[in-house]
Design a protein around this motif. Structure first.
Motif, mmCIF file in Angstrom:
data_model
loop_
_atom_site.group_PDB
_atom_site.id
_atom_site.type_symbol
_atom_site.label_atom_id
_atom_site.label_comp_id
_atom_site.label_asym_id
_atom_site.label_seq_id
_atom_site.Cartn_x
_atom_site.Cartn_y
_atom_site.Cartn_z
ATOM 1 N N ASP A 291 0.860 -1.174 0.000
ATOM 2 C CA ASP A 291 0.000 0.000 0.000
ATOM 3 C C ASP A 291 0.902 1.231 0.000
ATOM 4 O OD1 ASP A 291 0.579 0.888 2.633
ATOM 5 O OD2 ASP A 291 -1.130 -0.174 3.492
ATOM 6 N N ARG A 292 0.308 2.381 -0.202
ATOM 7 C CA ARG A 292 1.143 3.555 -0.463
ATOM 8 C C ARG A 292 2.016 3.918 0.729
ATOM 9 N NH1 ARG A 292 3.383 4.790 -4.781
ATOM 10 N NH2 ARG A 292 1.402 4.423 -5.855
ATOM 11 N N LEU A 293 1.506 3.701 1.919
ATOM 12 C CA LEU A 293 2.322 4.075 3.080
ATOM 13 C C LEU A 293 3.527 3.147 3.226
ATOM 14 C CD1 LEU A 293 -0.384 5.026 5.739
ATOM 15 C CD2 LEU A 293 0.746 6.472 4.035
ATOM 16 N N GLY A 711 16.074 8.411 12.701
ATOM 17 C CA GLY A 711 15.930 7.529 11.543
ATOM 18 C C GLY A 711 14.494 7.249 11.144
ATOM 19 N N LEU A 712 13.566 8.096 11.580
ATOM 20 C CA LEU A 712 12.161 7.890 11.212
ATOM 21 C C LEU A 712 11.775 8.832 10.070
ATOM 22 C CD1 LEU A 712 10.505 7.514 14.740
ATOM 23 C CD2 LEU A 712 11.370 5.738 13.195
ATOM 24 N N LEU A 713 11.079 8.260 9.096
ATOM 25 C CA LEU A 713 10.640 9.038 7.944
ATOM 26 C C LEU A 713 9.478 9.939 8.356
ATOM 27 C CD1 LEU A 713 11.010 9.437 4.850
ATOM 28 C CD2 LEU A 713 9.250 7.685 4.534
ATOM 29 N N ARG A 714 9.596 11.213 8.057
ATOM 30 C CA ARG A 714 8.584 12.169 8.527
ATOM 31 C C ARG A 714 7.533 12.487 7.481
ATOM 32 N NH1 ARG A 714 11.615 17.154 9.337
ATOM 33 N NH2 ARG A 714 9.893 17.922 10.595
ATOM 34 N N ASN A 715 7.787 12.144 6.244
ATOM 35 C CA ASN A 715 6.816 12.533 5.210
ATOM 36 C C ASN A 715 6.454 11.359 4.316
ATOM 37 O OD1 ASN A 715 9.354 12.450 4.053
ATOM 38 N ND2 ASN A 715 8.982 14.130 2.640
ATOM 39 N N GLY A 716 6.207 10.224 4.930
ATOM 40 C CA GLY A 716 5.935 9.011 4.169
ATOM 41 C C GLY A 716 4.505 8.840 3.706
ATOM 42 N N SER A 717 3.951 9.843 3.085
ATOM 43 C CA SER A 717 2.639 9.686 2.455
ATOM 44 C C SER A 717 2.616 10.547 1.212
ATOM 45 C CB SER A 717 1.506 10.135 3.393
ATOM 46 O OG SER A 717 1.361 11.540 3.343
ATOM 47 N N CYS B 43 -3.292 5.320 -4.044
ATOM 48 C CA CYS B 43 -2.745 5.786 -2.761
ATOM 49 C C CYS B 43 -3.692 5.528 -1.601
ATOM 50 C CB CYS B 43 -2.377 7.275 -2.842
ATOM 51 S SG CYS B 43 -3.791 8.401 -2.813
ATOM 52 N N GLU B 44 -4.954 5.418 -1.875
ATOM 53 C CA GLU B 44 -5.975 5.201 -0.843
ATOM 54 C C GLU B 44 -5.971 6.265 0.239
ATOM 55 O OE1 GLU B 44 -5.102 0.784 -0.211
ATOM 56 O OE2 GLU B 44 -7.285 0.803 -0.274
ATOM 57 N N HIS B 45 -5.378 7.428 -0.073
ATOM 58 C CA HIS B 45 -5.623 8.538 0.844
ATOM 59 C C HIS B 45 -5.970 9.833 0.110
ATOM 60 C CE1 HIS B 45 -1.192 8.055 0.649
ATOM 61 N NE2 HIS B 45 -1.065 9.351 0.886
ATOM 62 N N MET C 43 -6.184 5.006 6.729
ATOM 63 C CA MET C 43 -4.874 4.883 7.369
ATOM 64 C C MET C 43 -4.985 4.379 8.805
ATOM 65 S SD MET C 43 -2.596 8.034 5.974
ATOM 66 C CE MET C 43 -3.571 9.385 5.418
ATOM 67 N N ARG C 44 -6.168 4.069 9.222
ATOM 68 C CA ARG C 44 -6.451 3.612 10.587
ATOM 69 C C ARG C 44 -5.939 4.601 11.640
ATOM 70 N NH1 ARG C 44 -7.646 -2.660 10.970
ATOM 71 N NH2 ARG C 44 -8.074 -3.039 8.794
ATOM 72 N N LEU C 45 -6.021 5.854 11.311
ATOM 73 C CA LEU C 45 -5.638 6.866 12.293
ATOM 74 C C LEU C 45 -6.815 7.181 13.208
ATOM 75 C CD1 LEU C 45 -3.669 9.291 9.948
ATOM 76 C CD2 LEU C 45 -2.732 7.676 11.611
ATOM 77 N N SER C 46 -7.975 6.718 12.809
ATOM 78 C CA SER C 46 -9.173 6.993 13.579
ATOM 79 C C SER C 46 -10.030 5.737 13.501
ATOM 80 C CB SER C 46 -9.845 8.226 12.956
ATOM 81 O OG SER C 46 -11.223 8.135 12.982
ATOM 82 N N GLU C 47 -10.602 5.324 14.622
ATOM 83 C CA GLU C 47 -11.335 4.064 14.625
ATOM 84 C C GLU C 47 -12.704 4.223 15.263
ATOM 85 O OE1 GLU C 47 -9.340 0.485 15.287
ATOM 86 O OE2 GLU C 47 -7.577 1.105 14.152
#
Lengths: 795, 167, 289
Positions: A291-293, A711-717, B43-45, C43-47
């Motif tokens: 999936d995109r994320l 090391g965390l991606l901040r804009n991964g969408s 993208c599903e968003h 995105m399952r940010l809200s459920e």
């Protein structure tokens, strides 16, 4: 009157050649109607879906995993960890032996006990549907022990930085130095020395169709069929066979429509092996569609480089020496099997490439870090090398008060100086920098553009013109991978076949990703066999039916695959003529072929068409002379062995306006003059170049994978990682100079990546030209409003 | 209460009655329930535009619409408009201009472009670029897409079928 | 990336919606256009447990002029505002702002009320509601109450809307003949959320500004009204010294923070640039800010 009784055989005008024409893609109509078939469109009986539980940490140990609740969730078929999967699929190491001294650590299909980047899979959850698998993932409790992460490549080799793979002893993957010997002397004796540091943000490819794989294992036959969105099906078949211990003959990889690749889909991902291994383990088809994320944290990244560059010149503006120091961070493992060092290696090989300077020194450090793996992505090192080269050449032009176009004219390798070597040792067959520069100058009406710029500047409107000369490595031989031990085919094969209806089928190892490969193969086959385009069918993307080949990468499809098609088609034409001669009881030398018909060479009269010949050959061979056997299937192979690579060249120009109050850059226009040898289809070529330019512009203005210190991606969408969209992109004019390569009869070189190579440099130079009145420069891509405002001292 | 909901949607002129999970978005409904694979999930968003379809004549993001929300509505997909020939001119122009490469974005691109040409039959090149800016294409440089939309605008203008706005 | 399970129910009256909100509390979410909500669900940010689809409540639709107000029903889609002649004539600020709002396919579903209720500080409608002095009509099914936009936006994604209330409509006073509007914003790409934006309303008489309402988006936890700048500009012609004073006062008016690509310092600077451009546009009607 005569014709009423017995119509004379009218000599037919020869069909125009297809090569060189703007031929519309016959295979694109289905895509406009939504009738393409991408991997996610394929459904198989008993197909299950896998979702990977991925590490939320850049570096962490898995202390414990509780899947009790997940096992009880509806639709859950299996939950599999790395240790279990390792019993089915062997680990792999992404090294090439000709990258002397490079190291990496074994990587598993699913990580065992430790995750080394945010996004690395540690558990597979297989369920009836993707939604049910995701439901189950939510119930799994993983206890993580976060470990110190190596995020910043600048400190990756520092003694206090933790070593990611203890067995390697350090975070150094690869180090290379290249030195012509006289660099220090050249700098010491130079009239002018300029020095600047260039920074490149990490990018990722963001293919429209995410990475997708559908593995179908038939345990009864022990045969594996993999539907894959991929660029190199034979490579994947070989790797699946090796890693899973299956005979390669029993592994089939099918790539139907591929929704964009750009190098993202030329690699063998851990997810791919895991999905295939799950299908073997579970004895049923398993589908994985990122999936995109997860695409943002698993698709390869590229281009995280910092290059310190120096250039020495005489006061007349003759370049004497380039000296660069490149540092690049590649993630925790070198990518399998093409490695993660090729990009840096190409920066070393190509920097300074268009120019005559005699001396060159380069130093490259490739370091591990706890981020997504990097590897070959469209342009592979070229965008970096070109921006460094052209950036510092422009800096020299500014310092010396020489027009940037003029400085380039004085230093590019002369068109009559080939074949020759570049300072880095690269061998150049024949380039056309001078012709390209001349053509560009006319195309953009350079004097008028400069005048407009000057007038607008008086009104407080700041426009800039940026030029970038480039070389591009295409049509590789075995130098890329084969010599380093990777089983990636350096040759290409084509099989052409005349059917009883007079149609020619042509199967090629190079596949279609939308760039128009199948269309140009059809054009070549049509011309070389001698029949209408509509009577040609192309087959690609299936290891069971196409000749063994390398696939589509390194701008090799047209040049290597196309030549194989040409050679096979020519032989088929000869065989058809032999058949016609036998049938007509004529000498083959008296006959000719055009438009699917055999005609009399002298009178041009049509004697027999391909369908009739097919009928006789297949159904009535008894009518042919004893001792004659028609051969209507021909396979020919081609590998480019004259040079390690066939280089192309080109030049781009960008015209921009910088809003000095906001730091916003408006792209007004972009031009490209490109020499990719023989042009097969300008309609397809031009938009291919434009698309590549826009990807390059993406890097220059928008795209960057932003990481925090842990090391965390901040804009991964897709909302946060900015790709170029229609509104901000300029119209792009493309022109060609044609210098065919003599390494093949087709004469085509590659064209897929040069746009990406040159665009960032052109845009950077244009921005800096616009900023010139303020005596400031920007050199860290992407050039955001923030960076431009800071350079202008507005904030 | 998370039970499936009986949903009646007229897709490409055919009424489909299905029990669907409320959480299923329109793209998955079209692809998985009806087998209409032409609508792409990019993208599903709600960013890429590959899943663009029409609901009651308006283009929407299929991934930002639940199937249950389309109950009682008329949905058209790329398959529908291809079969009917409604956008054949635009599809032809896309081929002629080579306005697609991998084709993944193309169904959404076409429906989006068609909506513009119907609401703004005289859209300028700049308006086309703005309107198309919600649809992501990674292969072309957008230039050919804009060319194709412009050329269709001219064909339609000459044919005198500027069309009505989608209301 | 599939949404978690939830239930779905459609209502046709405010009372029914409110009753479900009361029954489920935080577990219920109202679904109007869904253009933000569905992305967060995928995105399952809200459920949420239940989605209450309110698009069937007829009373919440439509744009009308009544009793000296322009009334925009909460379920009015962005595209309805974009195409409304009434809005273009009576409250052109909204017409100016709408092209900046995402993309056509989003505007075809997203609603005015949904955007105002979500109260994204970088969104266009909350800023416009504040600049045009809108009054929100809220209902809990039995009682209606009115809240000025200036009192509605409390903090980041926090509003005065009670858990059992819906926005019914927003009413805007019909502007007088001297009232002019300007809207502009800076976004990296067309349709993206703005880095900074500005909505301005003001009376212009003989080149002098009066009764200004200057609202920024993207530079604080709510749409930010720039009272200091208003004071600096009211009664003035907008000469450079006045503008400089207004820009200087922004440091008190707005409170930007860093985002992924832009620092607070840059946003502050850009707010000043936009103020200057918006004032120019206000004074010279017809010029694009």
């Amino acid at each position: 009157m005569n014709d009423l009784v017995a119509p004379p055989v009218v000599a037919e005008a020869a069909a125009p050649p297809h090569i060189g024409r703007r031929v519309v893609r016959p295979n694109a109509r289905r895509l406009t109607e939504g009738r393409g078939t991408y991997v996610d469109d394929v459904e198989l009986p008993r197909m299950a879906h896998v979702v990977y539980l991925r590490s939320p940490h850049a570096h962490a140990r898995v202390v414990s995993v509780d899947v009790t609740a997940a096992h009880a969730m509806p639709g859950v078929i299996a939950i599999v960890d790395g240790a279990r999967l390792a019993q089915v699929c062997a680990p792999f190491v992404g090294t090439l032996s000709h990258m002397v001294g490079m190291r990496s650590a074994p990587q598993y299909a699913i990580a065992i006990d430790r995750a080394c980047w945010q996004g690395e899979a540690v558990l597979a959850i297989v369920a009836d549907t993707r939604a049910l698998a995701e439901d189950a993932v939510e119930t799994i409790v993983v206890e993580w022990e976060p470990l110190p992460a190596v995020a910043d490549m600048e400190t990756a080799l520092a003694p206090q930085t933790p070593v990611i793979h203890a067995e390697l002893g350090s975070n150094l993957c690869y180090h290379r130095e290249l030195d012509t010997g006289g660099v220090d002397a050249a700098f010491a004796g130079a009239d002018v020395v300029v020095e600047e540091t260039y920074v490149f943000g990490r990018h990722t490819g963001v293919t429209m169709e995410p990475r997708s794989v559908l593995a179908d294992f038939n345990p009864a036959e022990r045969r594996l069929t993999v539907h894959h969105s991929h660029q190199a099906p034979h490579m994947m078949a070989d790797l699946y066979a090796r890693q899973l211990g299956l005979p390669e003959a029993d592994v089939r990889v099918i790539c139907r429509d591929v929704g964009g690749s750009f190098g993202i889909k030329v690699h063998a991902y851990a997810d791919d092996f895991a999905t295939v291994a799950l299908a073997v383990l579970l004895k049923r088809p398993v589908k994985f569609v990122a999936d995109r994320l997860e695409s943002f944290v698993t698709d390869i990244h590229a281009r995280e480089h910092r290059v310190k560059a120096r250039l020495a010149l005489t006061r007349e503006g003759r370049m004497l020496a380039f000296d660069i120091d490149d540092l690049t961070g590649i993630g925790p493992y070198s990518m399998f099997p093409r490695t993660s060092v090729v990009e840096g290696n190409q920066v070393v090989n190509i920097t300074g490439g268009p120019y005559n300077h005699p001396e060159y020194r380069a130093k490259l450090d490739v370091v591990f870090q706890n981020k997504v793996q990097t590897s070959q992505y469209r342009g592979v090192g070229h965008p970096v090398a070109c921006a460094v080269t052209e950036g510092i050449v422009d800096l020299a032009a500014v310092r010396m008060g020489i027009d940037p176009l003029e400085l380039r004219r004085r230093n590019v390798m002369e068109d009559d100086s080939y074949p020759r070597k570049g300072a880095s040792g690269i061998v150049l067959e024949k380039l056309s920098h001078q012709q390209c520069l001349a053509k560009l100058e006319t195309m953009i009406d350079y004097p008028a553009l400069r005048q407009e710029q000057a007038e607008l500047r008086k009104k407080g409107i700041y426009r800039g013109i940026g030029i970038a000369v480039l070389i591009e490595l295409t049509n590789p031989g075995a130098a890329f991978y084969g010599v380093g031990g990777a089983r990636i085919a350096a040759q290409e094969g084509a099989t052409v076949r005349l059917d009883p209806t007079g149609v020619v089928h042509c199967a090629v190892g190079v596949g279609e990703q939308g760039q128009g490969t199948e269309t140009i193969f059809a054009q070549i086959a049509a011309d070389e066999v001698g029949l209408p385009l509509a009577a040609v069918r192309i087959i690609t993307g299936d290891t069971a039916v196409t000749p063994y080949g390398g696939g589509t990468w390194a701008s090799r499809g047209a040049g290597i695959g196309g030549e194989a098609v040409l050679q096979a088609s020519r032989q088929l034409r000869t065989n058809i003529l032999a058949l016609a001669a036998a049938h007509l009881k004529r000498d083959a030398g008296e006959l000719d072929v055009a438009d699917g018909k055999v005609r009399d060479r002298a009178t041009q009269a049509t004697l027999v068409d391909f369908a009739e010949l097919g009928r006789i050959a297949y159904f009535r061979p008894d009518l042919l002379p004893q001792g004659f056997q028609s051969e209507l299937v021909v396979t020919r192979h081609y590998s480019q062995r004259t040079y390690p690579f066939v280089f192309t060249n080109g030049v781009q120009a960008s015209y921009v306006e910088v809003d000095i109050e906001t730091g916003f850059v408006k792209l007004l226009k972009h031009w490209a003059v490109e020499d990719c040898g023989r042009v097969i289809n300008p309609l397809l070529l031009d938009e291919q170049i434009r698309g590549a330019i826009v990807q390059g512009i993406g890097g220059a203005l928008f795209e960057e994978c932003l990481y925090d210190g842990s090391g965390l991606l901040r804009n991964g969408s897709m909302a946060d990682y900015l790709v170029p969209m229609a509104s901000e992109m300029p119209d792009i004019e493309v022109a060609h100079v044609e210098t065919p390569t003599r390494t093949s009869e087709l004469g085509a070189k590659g064209a897929g990546e040069a746009g990406t190579a040159g665009a960032p440099a052109a845009v950077m130079n244009a921005i800096n030209d616009a900023l010139a009145p303020f005596d400031v420069r920007v050199t860290a891509q992407p050039f955001t409003p923030e960076k431009i405002l800071r350079a202008l001292n507005k904030i | 209460m998370t039970d499936k909901v009986l949903t009646r949607i007229t897709v490409n002129g055919v009424l489909h009655e299905r029990w669907v999970e409320p959480r299923q978005h329109l793209v998955d409904y079209l692809r998985d329930e009806l087998g209409l694979k032409g609508t792409r999930s990019g993208c599903e968003h709600g960013v890429c535009g590959a899943c663009t379809v029409r609901i009651d004549g308006d283009i929407v993001r299929g991934c930002l619409t639940l199937a249950v929300q389309a109950d009682g509505a008329r949905v058209e997909t790329i398959e529908g408009v291809s079969d009917s020939g409604e956008i054949a001119d635009l599809q032809h122009a896309f081929l002629e201009s080579n306005a697609l490469q991998c084709g993944f974005c193309t169904p959404g691109m076409l429906l989006t472009a068609d909506a513009l040409l119907k609401s703004e039959p005289a859209a300028s090149r700049e308006q086309i670029r703005e309107h198309m800016s919600g649809n992501y294409c990674r292969c072309t440089g957008y230039h050919a897409i804009v060319d194709a939309v412009e050329s269709t605008r001219e064909t339609r203008r000459l044919a005198g079928c500027g069309g009505d706005r989608h209301e | 990336m599939k949404a978690p399970r939830f239930a779905y129910t459609r209502v046709t009256t405010v009372a029914d919606a409110v009753s479900l909100l009361r029954q489920h509390g935080d577990d219920a979410r109202l679904l109007a256009g869904g253009q933000t909500l569905l992305a967060t669900l995928n995105m399952r940010l809200s459920e949420p447990v239940v989605l209450v689809d309110i698009t069937g409540i007829e009373a919440l639709h439509g744009v009308a002029v009544q009793d000296g107000f322009l009334r925009i029903g909460a379920l009015t889609r962005h595209v309805d505002i974009e195409r409304s002649e009434l809005v273009a004539q009576r409250l052109p600020l909204l017409t100016q702002a709408v092209p900046f709002l995402a993309h056509a396919a989003i505007r075809n579903r997203g609603t005015f009320g949904g955007s105002v209720a979500f109260a994204d500080p970088a969104a266009e409608w909350p800023a416009c509601a504040l600049a045009a002095d809108g009054e929100l009509i809220l209902s809990n099914g039995t009682n209606e109450r009115r809240v000025m936009a200036g009192d509605f936006f409390i903090d980041l994604y926090q509003t005065d809307l009670h858990p059992d209330e819906l926005i019914i409509a927003v009413e805007f006073p019909l502007p007088g003949r001297q009232r002019r509007f300007a809207f502009t914003e800076l976004a990296r790409r067309h349709g993206d959320y703005a880095i900074v934006g500005i909505a301005v309303a003001g009376d212009i008489s003989g080149g002098v500004m009066g009764d200004l309402r200057i609202v920024f988006l993207g530079v604080g936890n709510t749409p930010m009204r720039a009272l200091g700048a208003e004071t600096a500009l009211n009664g003035k012609r907008g000469d450079p010294a006045v503008l400089a004073a207004a820009i200087a006062s922004l440091s008190e008016d707005i409170a930007p923070s860093d985002d992924l690509y832009t620092s607070a310092a840059a946003k502050s600077h850009l707010a000043g640039v936009l103020l200057q451009r918006a004032v120019k546009s206000l004074l010279h009607e017809g010029e694009t800010p």
